[in-house]
Motif scaffolding. Structure first.
Motif, PDB file in Angstrom:
ATOM      1  N   VAL A 135      45.796  42.959   2.959  1.00  0.00           N
ATOM      2  CA  VAL A 135      44.640  43.166   3.831  1.00  0.00           C
ATOM      3  C   VAL A 135      44.629  44.588   4.372  1.00  0.00           C
ATOM      4  O   VAL A 135      45.555  45.363   4.130  1.00  0.00           O
ATOM      5  N   ALA A 136      43.586  44.907   5.110  1.00  0.00           N
ATOM      6  CA  ALA A 136      43.500  46.177   5.826  1.00  0.00           C
ATOM      7  C   ALA A 136      43.435  45.879   7.314  1.00  0.00           C
ATOM      8  O   ALA A 136      42.833  44.894   7.737  1.00  0.00           O
ATOM      9  N   VAL A 137      44.084  46.730   8.095  1.00  0.00           N
ATOM     10  CA  VAL A 137      44.162  46.527   9.539  1.00  0.00           C
ATOM     11  C   VAL A 137      43.785  47.819  10.249  1.00  0.00           C
ATOM     12  O   VAL A 137      44.324  48.881   9.955  1.00  0.00           O
ATOM     13  N   GLU A 138      42.860  47.693  11.195  1.00  0.00           N
ATOM     14  CA  GLU A 138      42.478  48.828  12.027  1.00  0.00           C
ATOM     15  C   GLU A 138      43.279  48.789  13.322  1.00  0.00           C
ATOM     16  O   GLU A 138      43.365  47.753  13.982  1.00  0.00           O
ATOM     17  N   VAL A 139      43.885  49.915  13.659  1.00  0.00           N
ATOM     18  CA  VAL A 139      44.614  50.038  14.922  1.00  0.00           C
ATOM     19  C   VAL A 139      43.908  51.100  15.756  1.00  0.00           C
ATOM     20  O   VAL A 139      43.749  52.243  15.330  1.00  0.00           O
TER      21      VAL A 139
ATOM     22  N   ILE B 273      41.430  34.416  16.563  1.00  0.00           N
ATOM     23  CA  ILE B 273      42.302  35.534  16.926  1.00  0.00           C
ATOM     24  C   ILE B 273      41.537  36.816  16.649  1.00  0.00           C
ATOM     25  O   ILE B 273      41.143  37.077  15.513  1.00  0.00           O
ATOM     26  N   LYS B 274      41.310  37.609  17.678  1.00  0.00           N
ATOM     27  CA  LYS B 274      40.579  38.855  17.489  1.00  0.00           C
ATOM     28  C   LYS B 274      41.517  40.010  17.178  1.00  0.00           C
ATOM     29  O   LYS B 274      41.225  40.847  16.335  1.00  0.00           O
ATOM     30  N   THR B 275      42.632  40.083  17.899  1.00  0.00           N
ATOM     31  CA  THR B 275      43.595  41.154  17.672  1.00  0.00           C
ATOM     32  C   THR B 275      45.005  40.589  17.720  1.00  0.00           C
ATOM     33  O   THR B 275      45.224  39.450  18.145  1.00  0.00           O
ATOM     34  N   PHE B 276      45.958  41.404  17.279  1.00  0.00           N
ATOM     35  CA  PHE B 276      47.360  40.998  17.296  1.00  0.00           C
ATOM     36  C   PHE B 276      48.214  42.228  17.576  1.00  0.00           C
ATOM     37  O   PHE B 276      47.796  43.360  17.318  1.00  0.00           O
TER      38      PHE B 276
ATOM     39  N   ALA C  29      50.621  48.304  20.535  1.00  0.00           N
ATOM     40  CA  ALA C  29      49.209  48.557  20.271  1.00  0.00           C
ATOM     41  C   ALA C  29      48.630  47.289  19.654  1.00  0.00           C
ATOM     42  O   ALA C  29      49.368  46.374  19.270  1.00  0.00           O
ATOM     43  N   GLN C  30      47.336  47.232  19.540  1.00  0.00           N
ATOM     44  CA  GLN C  30      46.685  46.053  18.973  1.00  0.00           C
ATOM     45  C   GLN C  30      45.994  46.413  17.660  1.00  0.00           C
ATOM     46  O   GLN C  30      45.400  47.491  17.532  1.00  0.00           O
TER      47      GLN C  30
ATOM     48  N   LEU D 237      53.364  36.018  15.579  1.00  0.00           N
ATOM     49  CA  LEU D 237      52.287  36.898  15.133  1.00  0.00           C
ATOM     50  C   LEU D 237      52.524  38.341  15.576  1.00  0.00           C
ATOM     51  O   LEU D 237      52.548  38.646  16.771  1.00  0.00           O
ATOM     52  N   GLU D 238      52.687  39.227  14.583  1.00  0.00           N
ATOM     53  CA  GLU D 238      52.948  40.628  14.876  1.00  0.00           C
ATOM     54  C   GLU D 238      52.897  41.434  13.587  1.00  0.00           C
ATOM     55  O   GLU D 238      53.429  41.027  12.563  1.00  0.00           O
ATOM     56  N   MET D 239      52.278  42.597  13.646  1.00  0.00           N
ATOM     57  CA  MET D 239      52.276  43.529  12.521  1.00  0.00           C
ATOM     58  C   MET D 239      53.407  44.516  12.708  1.00  0.00           C
ATOM     59  O   MET D 239      53.696  44.955  13.822  1.00  0.00           O
TER      60      MET D 239
END
Length: 196
Positions: free
Chosen positions: A144-148, A5-8, A187-188, A169-171
Motif C-alpha cells: 500500500v501507500a501511506v501519507e504521513v 480507522i482514519k489514521t495510525f 506521527a500519524q 496497529l503501527e507503521m
C-alpha cells in the motif's frame, strides 16, 4: 462490527539487532540471557540492555541495541546511511527474509562473531490485527501507500501490510525515511491508495 480507522501511529525504527540463541551465547557467554530494559509497542517484544558493535569493511557502529526475545536466526536492521558508513550492501527486505543478505562482524568486548548473512534494510511496513485489516480493507502482504503529514509531507509507497493478532496497529519506518520527511516519533499515517 469493525470501527473505521482514519489514521495510525508511525514509529521510527533505529538500527538494531535480533540475536539467535546460539549467537547470544557466542557474544555474551554461556547461559547468557537478554536483560529487558523496556517493552516495545509490539506485544511481547522488548529492548534489551545488551548492546553490540557492528563492523563492516569501511567502518564500525557502536552501541547497537539488541531486541528480544531471541529469534531463530540473527538479523541486523540498518538504514541505507548506516550501510554506507559500514561499507556493506544489504538488500531492502521484509523482516525475517535474510537469505542471501549482507554479512557483518558483531563485537562485544573481546568477543567477535562474523555472520555471513542477516543484515537488511527493513522495508516500511504496517503491523495490524485482523480486525484492523478489515477496518482498513487490506490483507496480509498487500502493498500500500501511506501519507504521513509533517512539516515536509511525504507519501511512502511499497509499504507492506503485516497482519497478525499478535500485533498492535503501527507503521514502522527507518531513520532515513523519517529524516527525509521531517517525521518524529508517533506521527500519524493514513492509507491513500494501493502502490503500483
Amino acid at each position: 462490527m469493525t470501527t473505521a480507522i482514519k489514521t495510525f501511529p508511525v514509529a521510527i525504527s533505529a538500527r538494531h539487532i535480533h540475536l539467535s540463541e546460539e549467537d547470544l551465547q557466542a557474544l555474551f557467554g554461556p547461559n547468557a540471557t537478554l536483560t529487558k530494559d523496556f517493552d516495545l509497542s509490539q506485544p511481547g517484544q522488548f529492548a534489551a540492555k545488551e548492546r553490540v558493535s557492528i563492523e563492516g569493511p569501511k567502518g564500525i557502529i557502536h552501541n547497537v541495541r539488541v531486541l528480544g526475545p531471541v529469534r531463530a536466526a540473527t538479523q541486523v536492521e540498518v538504514s541505507r546511511t548506516d550501510a554506507m558508513k559500514l561499507g556493506i550492501y544489504p538488500p531492502l527486505r521484509q523482516s525475517g527474509d535474510i537469505d542471501n543478505s549482507a554479512g557483518i562482524k558483531l563485537l562485544y568486548g573481546e568477543r567477535e562473531l562474523v555472520i555471513p548473512q542477516g543484515v537488511i534494510i527493513a522495508q516500511a511496513h504496517i503491523h495490524m490485527t485482523e480486525e484492523d485489516a478489515q477496518a482498513l480493507a487490506v490483507h496480509n502482504n498487500e502493498v500500500v501507500a501511506v501519507e504521513v503529514v509533517s512539516e515536509r509531507p511525504v507519501t511512502f509507497r511499497g509499504v507492506v501490510v503485516r497482519v497478525s493478532n499478535d500485533f498492535s496497529l503501527e507503521m514502522h519506518i527507518d531513520t532515513d525515511e523519517a529524516n527525509a520527511g521531517f517525521i518524529e516519533q508517533q506521527a500519524q499515517g493514513k492509507l491513500v491508495k494501493a502502490s503500483l
